[in-house]
Design an enzyme around this catalytic site. Structure first.
Site, PDB file in Angstrom:
ATOM      1  N   LEU A  15       0.825  -1.211   0.000  1.00  0.00           N
ATOM      2  CA  LEU A  15       0.000   0.000   0.000  1.00  0.00           C
ATOM      3  C   LEU A  15       0.860   1.263   0.000  1.00  0.00           C
ATOM      4  O   LEU A  15       0.583   2.214  -0.731  1.00  0.00           O
ATOM      5  CB  LEU A  15      -0.929  -0.007   1.219  1.00  0.00           C
ATOM      6  N   LYS A 134      -5.303  -0.878  16.578  1.00  0.00           N
ATOM      7  CA  LYS A 134      -5.757   0.219  15.713  1.00  0.00           C
ATOM      8  C   LYS A 134      -6.643   1.196  16.492  1.00  0.00           C
ATOM      9  O   LYS A 134      -6.555   2.409  16.312  1.00  0.00           O
ATOM     10  CB  LYS A 134      -6.497  -0.339  14.483  1.00  0.00           C
TER      11      LYS A 134
END
Length: 309
Positions: A15, A134
């Site tokens: 990514l 996260k």
């Protein structure tokens, strides 16, 4: 308007490389924080050569080296962190530096999956909670008052879609296919280069400040039943359907531990619990990326599956 200077961390990853490419493509002065070891890895070195050739400035450093982070952060307006999920908590030092330096206009932390704060699937019996790190990072960013944008793109197309969500398989089915649950719950898939394009468009946009940008593009939101139907049309053949109930899938997940069960865990999350699509996007917390940037072209699921026929 002058384009923001962007720092990409993780630019040699899948990514991150697309992030740096998109940043350059959309005309941003682009910097990449790169570990020393990356230059001696042939694949990473090739990526770095391409980025450098395209105009990116390569800065040596890492998320563990405070001095290098300070130096890099001082050069830019926007920081995009695209490290892997297992490095999520390594962003803590970066966040501290961003807070100290005080000049960053936007931080995009490494989330890029389904929204962890809305996940109905958190931890199973082995105690591993994929989403906890996260959530911890997002809460830290909010607590520090750092201006942020979260990108919630759900699944990358290279995960699960090449096998049509058949755990352990690398290619799409030609004879039999397993449908999990009733097969009607919808999941979302995005190509990484498209996620990068949406992200770069969001960094200078006041509408995305302190918001989650959800990516649910038309043509990329389908249930398992719909995916199978699209695939059957492409290969001009009906597949034999095997059905696995929610209970049976859970049993299989609990019988294996993370990361060996991650494909089944993701299928359970998206295609049974509906973690990608069960909630409406409300302006109090989020925006719909495809509505904000209708000009952006993206690869649809059908187009992706065409490459596998």
């Amino acid at each position: 308007m002058e384009k923001s200077k962007i720092l990409v961390i993780g630019a040699t990853g899948n990514l991150g490389y697309h992030m740096a490419e998109a940043s350059l493509e959309f005309g941003h002065p682009t910097f990449a924080l790169v570990r020393d070891s990356a230059f001696s890895d042939p694949i990473k070195a090739q990526k770095l050569h391409c980025l450098s050739h395209a105009g990116a400035t390569l800065l040596k450093g890492s998320l563990q080296d405070e001095a290098s982070i300070v130096e890099a952060v001082k050069l830019v307006d926007v920081v995009i962190c695209a490290v892997s999920a297992k490095q999520t908590l390594d962003q803590k030092l970066l966040i501290r530096v961003i807070k100290q330096v005080g000049s960053i206009k936007r931080f995009i932390p490494s989330e890029f999956g389904s929204d962890p704060t809305r996940a109905l699937v958190t931890e199973l019996d082995d105690g591993y909670n994929f989403y906890a790190p996260k959530i911890e990072i997002r809460q830290l960013v909010e607590a520090e008052g750092i201006p942020y944008t979260i990108i919630s793109c759900n699944f990358f197309m290279r995960i699960l879609l090449p096998s049509l969500a058949q755990p352990g398989s690398k290619a799409p089915p030609r004879d039999k296919v397993t449908i999990f649950g009733d097969g009607n719950t919808k999941g979302v898939f995005m190509k990484e280069s498209d996620v990068a394009a949406f992200t770069i468009n969001a960094v200078d946009d006041p509408r995305t400040l302190n918001k989650v940008v959800y990516l649910r593009p038309p043509g990329n939101v389908y249930s398992l039943n719909e995916l199978v139907e699209i695939w059957e049309t492409k290969i001009q053949k009906k597949l034999e359907k095997l059905h696995l109930s929610e209970e049976e899938l859970l049993k299989k997940i609990k019988g294996t531990s993370f990361p060996d069960n991650f494909e089944m865990l993701f299928i359970y999350s998206a295609f049974i619990k509906g973690d990608h699509t069960y909630f409406d996007i409300e302006s109090s917390f989020g925006v719909n990326g495809t509505e904000l940037y209708p000009q952006l072209k993206y690869t649809t699921i059908s187009e992706f599956l065409d490459t596998l026929v």
